[in-house]
Design an enzyme around this catalytic site. Structure first.
Site, PDB file in Angstrom:
ATOM      1  N   ASP A  13       0.871  -1.171   0.000  1.00 21.54           N
ATOM      2  CA  ASP A  13       0.000   0.000   0.000  1.00 21.54           C
ATOM      3  C   ASP A  13       0.914   1.228   0.000  1.00 21.54           C
ATOM      4  O   ASP A  13       2.115   1.121   0.286  1.00 21.54           O
ATOM      5  CB  ASP A  13      -0.890  -0.048   1.242  1.00 21.54           C
ATOM      6  CG  ASP A  13      -1.841   1.124   1.323  1.00 21.54           C
ATOM      7  OD1 ASP A  13      -2.406   1.513   0.283  1.00 21.54           O
ATOM      8  OD2 ASP A  13      -2.027   1.644   2.430  1.00 21.54           O
ATOM      9  N   ASP A  15      -0.075   5.128   1.050  1.00 27.98           N
ATOM     10  CA  ASP A  15      -0.283   6.005   2.209  1.00 27.98           C
ATOM     11  C   ASP A  15      -0.336   5.170   3.483  1.00 27.98           C
ATOM     12  O   ASP A  15      -1.111   4.213   3.580  1.00 27.98           O
ATOM     13  CB  ASP A  15      -1.596   6.775   2.071  1.00 27.98           C
ATOM     14  CG  ASP A  15      -1.640   7.671   0.844  1.00 27.98           C
ATOM     15  OD1 ASP A  15      -1.723   8.892   1.004  1.00 27.98           O
ATOM     16  OD2 ASP A  15      -1.601   7.137  -0.281  1.00 27.98           O
ATOM     17  N   ASP A 172      -1.849  -0.994   5.738  1.00 27.22           N
ATOM     18  CA  ASP A 172      -2.178  -0.525   7.089  1.00 27.22           C
ATOM     19  C   ASP A 172      -3.677  -0.389   7.308  1.00 27.22           C
ATOM     20  O   ASP A 172      -4.115   0.373   8.169  1.00 27.22           O
ATOM     21  CB  ASP A 172      -1.496   0.819   7.366  1.00 27.22           C
ATOM     22  CG  ASP A 172      -2.054   1.950   6.519  1.00 27.22           C
ATOM     23  OD1 ASP A 172      -2.246   1.739   5.309  1.00 27.22           O
ATOM     24  OD2 ASP A 172      -2.312   3.032   7.069  1.00 27.22           O
TER      25      ASP A 172
END
Length: 222
Positions: A13, A15, A172
């Site tokens: 991922d 961000d 996240d």
């Protein structure tokens, strides 16, 4: 790469996993709130909301009682503001350079699969040539579906010509873990990222949780 390691690639991922973009995402929201004489979002609230997208940040600041058209207008203004300040305070998370160096040394292919739209991903990666030159980048609007649908991860796997079972996905958000599992990839939760207080990473049923980027090396066995 360790002979015992079955993993040939890592997808990340963006961000909250590779880049700490929360200061600039939060800044875009707070400039609107300041304009409208409303309380600013704290860094804690920003961090716990950033992975949920622009509309979530707008609602965190403006509350839940507006009309849908008002939210969409604010979201549009947020995105205009963000694109003008996309890399004012964004940085790599500590340890990302070390991790990527290790992946390169061990000939492990790596790439990015993000729900961030292509426009903003490209604008951001212009500031990070190393990320921009990775093996594959799949954005939130590359396909008609985004994570938690596994299709973006499977597209990335196809583009790098590596079977999903030989790929690790790191993110996240719960949606990252769900997408990785659905794609038959090893699912690793980046606990150093933007984790909501009401949805902790240890409830996502990931295969591993890492507290620092370098912790991924032990997962990979390198």
């Amino acid at each position: 790469m360790s002979l015992q390691s079955p993993f040939r690639a890592v997808l990340f991922d963006l961000d909250g996993t590779l880049l700490d973009t929360a200061p600039d995402l939060g800044g875009a929201a707070n400039r609107l709130l300041e304009r409208d004489n409303l309380p600013l979002l704290s860094r804690k609230v920003i961090n716990q909301t950033a992975s949920q997208g622009s509309l979530a940040l707008v609602k965190a600041g403006y509350g839940l009682d507006l009309e849908e058209a008002q939210y969409q207008q604010l979201r549009s203004e947020f995105l205009e503001n963000y694109t003008a300040h996309v890399n004012d305070e964004t940085t790599y998370f500590d340890g990302i350079d070390t991790l990527l160096d290790a992946l390169d040394r061990h000939n492990i292919v790596w790439g990015i699969v993000t729900n961030k739209p292509t426009l903003y991903t490209q604008q951001l990666l212009e500031h990070y040539p190393r990320l921009a030159s990775c093996a594959v980048v799949v954005c939130g609007d590359t396909l008609d579906v985004a994570k938690p649908n596994p299709a973006p991860l499977l597209l990335a796997a196809n583009n790098i010509n590596i079977a999903p079972e030989n790929i690790v996905y790191v993110g996240d958000a719960r949606t990252d873990i769900e997408a990785a599992h659905s794609a038959s990839m090893l699912a690793v939760a980046a606990n150093y990222g933007y984790i909501p207080s009401d949805d902790p990473a240890d409830t996502w049923q990931g295969d591993h949780i890492i507290d620092r980027p370098e912790d991924l090396l032990a997962v990979l066995g390198i």
